[in-house]
Design a protein around this motif. Sequence first.
Motif, short mmCIF file in Angstrom:
data_model
loop_
_atom_site.label_atom_id
_atom_site.label_comp_id
_atom_site.label_asym_id
_atom_site.label_seq_id
_atom_site.Cartn_x
_atom_site.Cartn_y
_atom_site.Cartn_z
N ALA A 1 72.33 20.07 13.66
CA ALA A 1 72.14 18.91 12.79
C ALA A 1 70.74 18.89 12.19
CB ALA A 1 72.38 17.62 13.58
N ARG A 2 69.83 19.62 12.80
CA ARG A 2 68.45 19.67 12.34
C ARG A 2 67.93 21.10 12.52
NH1 ARG A 2 65.28 19.93 16.82
NH2 ARG A 2 63.42 19.49 15.60
N PRO A 3 66.83 21.43 11.84
CA PRO A 3 66.28 22.78 11.99
C PRO A 3 65.94 23.09 13.45
CG PRO A 3 65.22 21.63 10.17
CD PRO A 3 66.03 20.61 10.89
N TYR A 4 66.14 24.33 13.83
CA TYR A 4 65.69 24.78 15.16
C TYR A 4 64.82 26.01 14.93
CZ TYR A 4 65.45 25.59 20.14
OH TYR A 4 64.98 25.73 21.43
N LEU A 5 63.55 25.88 15.30
CA LEU A 5 62.54 26.87 14.95
C LEU A 5 61.90 27.46 16.19
CD1 LEU A 5 60.65 28.17 12.73
CD2 LEU A 5 59.14 26.21 13.13
N VAL A 6 61.84 28.79 16.22
CA VAL A 6 61.07 29.52 17.22
C VAL A 6 59.93 30.23 16.50
CG1 VAL A 6 61.09 31.49 18.79
CG2 VAL A 6 62.94 29.83 18.89
N VAL A 7 58.74 30.20 17.08
CA VAL A 7 57.58 30.88 16.50
C VAL A 7 57.04 31.86 17.53
CG1 VAL A 7 55.22 30.59 15.62
CG2 VAL A 7 57.01 28.95 14.99
N SER A 8 56.70 33.06 17.08
CA SER A 8 56.23 34.12 17.98
C SER A 8 54.71 34.17 18.04
CB SER A 8 56.76 35.47 17.51
OG SER A 8 56.20 35.80 16.24
N ALA A 9 54.21 34.68 19.16
CA ALA A 9 52.77 34.90 19.33
C ALA A 9 52.56 36.10 20.23
CB ALA A 9 52.10 33.67 19.93
N ASP A 10 51.49 36.85 19.95
CA ASP A 10 51.12 37.99 20.77
C ASP A 10 50.07 37.54 21.77
OD1 ASP A 10 50.58 40.67 21.63
OD2 ASP A 10 51.26 41.35 19.67
N VAL A 11 50.31 37.75 23.07
CA VAL A 11 49.41 37.23 24.08
C VAL A 11 49.09 38.30 25.13
CG1 VAL A 11 50.57 35.00 23.80
CG2 VAL A 11 51.06 36.37 25.82
N VAL A 12 47.91 38.17 25.71
CA VAL A 12 47.55 38.89 26.93
C VAL A 12 46.82 37.90 27.83
CG1 VAL A 12 46.20 40.74 27.98
CG2 VAL A 12 47.40 41.16 25.83
N VAL A 13 47.36 37.69 29.01
CA VAL A 13 46.81 36.74 29.97
C VAL A 13 46.37 37.49 31.21
CG1 VAL A 13 47.29 34.66 31.33
CG2 VAL A 13 48.34 34.93 29.08
N ALA A 14 45.22 37.08 31.75
CA ALA A 14 44.74 37.62 33.02
C ALA A 14 44.07 36.50 33.80
CB ALA A 14 43.78 38.79 32.78
N GLU A 15 43.54 36.83 34.95
CA GLU A 15 42.93 35.79 35.80
C GLU A 15 41.72 35.15 35.15
OE1 GLU A 15 45.65 37.88 38.42
OE2 GLU A 15 44.22 38.55 36.90
N ASP A 16 41.04 35.87 34.26
CA ASP A 16 39.89 35.30 33.55
C ASP A 16 39.82 35.91 32.17
OD1 ASP A 16 38.05 37.79 33.71
OD2 ASP A 16 38.52 37.42 35.81
N ASP A 17 39.01 35.29 31.30
CA ASP A 17 38.93 35.73 29.91
C ASP A 17 38.42 37.16 29.79
OD1 ASP A 17 39.82 33.24 29.21
OD2 ASP A 17 37.89 32.49 28.49
N ALA A 18 37.43 37.52 30.59
CA ALA A 18 36.84 38.85 30.46
C ALA A 18 37.86 39.94 30.80
CB ALA A 18 35.62 38.96 31.38
N THR A 19 38.64 39.73 31.85
CA THR A 19 39.65 40.72 32.22
C THR A 19 40.70 40.84 31.13
OG1 THR A 19 39.31 40.25 34.57
CG2 THR A 19 41.36 41.36 33.95
N ALA A 20 41.14 39.71 30.60
CA ALA A 20 42.14 39.74 29.54
C ALA A 20 41.61 40.47 28.31
CB ALA A 20 42.56 38.31 29.19
N GLN A 21 40.36 40.23 27.94
CA GLN A 21 39.78 40.91 26.79
C GLN A 21 39.74 42.41 27.01
OE1 GLN A 21 38.98 39.78 23.88
NE2 GLN A 21 39.02 37.55 24.16
N ARG A 22 39.44 42.83 28.22
CA ARG A 22 39.42 44.26 28.51
C ARG A 22 40.81 44.86 28.39
NH1 ARG A 22 40.71 46.84 32.95
NH2 ARG A 22 40.61 44.98 34.27
N LEU A 23 41.81 44.18 28.93
CA LEU A 23 43.18 44.69 28.88
C LEU A 23 43.70 44.77 27.45
CD1 LEU A 23 44.78 42.75 31.88
CD2 LEU A 23 44.00 45.13 31.84
N ALA A 24 43.24 43.86 26.59
CA ALA A 24 43.71 43.80 25.21
C ALA A 24 42.88 44.64 24.25
CB ALA A 24 43.72 42.34 24.73
N SER A 25 41.88 45.33 24.76
CA SER A 25 40.92 45.99 23.86
C SER A 25 41.49 47.17 23.09
CB SER A 25 39.68 46.43 24.66
OG SER A 25 40.04 47.36 25.67
#
Length: 377
Positions: A256-280
């Motif tokens: 009856a109404r729009p149903y929208l899904v939006v995608s995002a690319d993510v990398v999560v780790a225990e802390d920001d620095a570790t996540a940045q390294r994994l995503a580098s």
Amino acid sequence: MTIPLSVLDLSPISTGSDARQALRNTIDLARQAERWGYNRFWIAEHHFVSVASSAPTTLIGLIAAATESIRVGTAAVQLGHHTSVSVVEAFGTVDALYPGRLDLGLGRSGHRGDQLRSAGVPPVPNPDRPIQVRDGVVLPPPFRPGQLLDTTRIAAGLEALNLPGAQPLPYSQQVQQIRDLLEGTYTGSDGVPLHAFPGEGAEVQLWLFGSSGGESAQLAGQSGLPFAANYHVSPGTIVETVEAYRAAFRPSARYARPYLVVSADVVVAEDDATAQRLASSYGHWVYSIRSGAGAAEYLDPAAAPPLTGPQRRLVDDRVTTQFVGSAASVAERLRALQQLTGADELVITSVTHDHEDRLNSHRLLAREWGLSHIRAA
């Protein structure tokens, strides 16, 4: 209210590994995603690159067999490489054994004349727009298709994927054929009724996918179908894409109404620095796609050289819009994306070199998001 989270997987092949292990990793991730409370598990279709999801309709059957309740689907079937009947019969076969769990996602990639779209490059509505931050969401300038360094490989791949002289149907016509086959109203030449078994009456949800405000978004709206907008592929066009879908929407028997899904690319780790390294090494992977070589094996961050200036400029829109950090910081950015787009659901894709890091990324985010079925390890 917390909206559902789902998973989009490409079965990435890491350096030092192979397609066999990538597929095993995908099955493992699907089982864990179900356990952690994710709503859907979608598989992307790509060919002649270092990802193992080239046969998504086969793979979803294996995933459905390995899981119990999570919805499984394609994101999306590249219609230019398939007939409508082959798609419906394949999904009907899986649905016959695992009824009511399948999402049939359709995309227009693969049609001749859409070579750039097959590399995930949408039309550019306003390529000279400066970078914006709207309600906490980064909106870079739309990527220019002309920035692709070499499209020779894309054209060769399309030629190999299609029979000589074969011409795909117009996208809207093929979508309608699939709907007719599922509903049992399809007629062939001279009005002869044809029925796909298995397929007819299958309990599948039909989805359209798009990265722009063009035909896919408008067709999804006009048809009263759910729509998935690809922020992770084309962050610079997300607002126009969502607006086009909503503007075109007409209520259907199911929605009856729009149903929208939006995608995002993510990398999560225990802390920001570790996540940045994994995503580098993510930028290197995107560069392999946009250079025209196709997605390469995913590099170990410890062995990845720095990107050059020109390389970084080619991938900057994707790198700056990847959600990288602790679970709390990534969840905050995802909530901002949801609020900007009004998404009813978010689908995340996460690529790391090591499978255990990818599992951990999904696990940490599920816990932070408050997915209801998460249990202690």
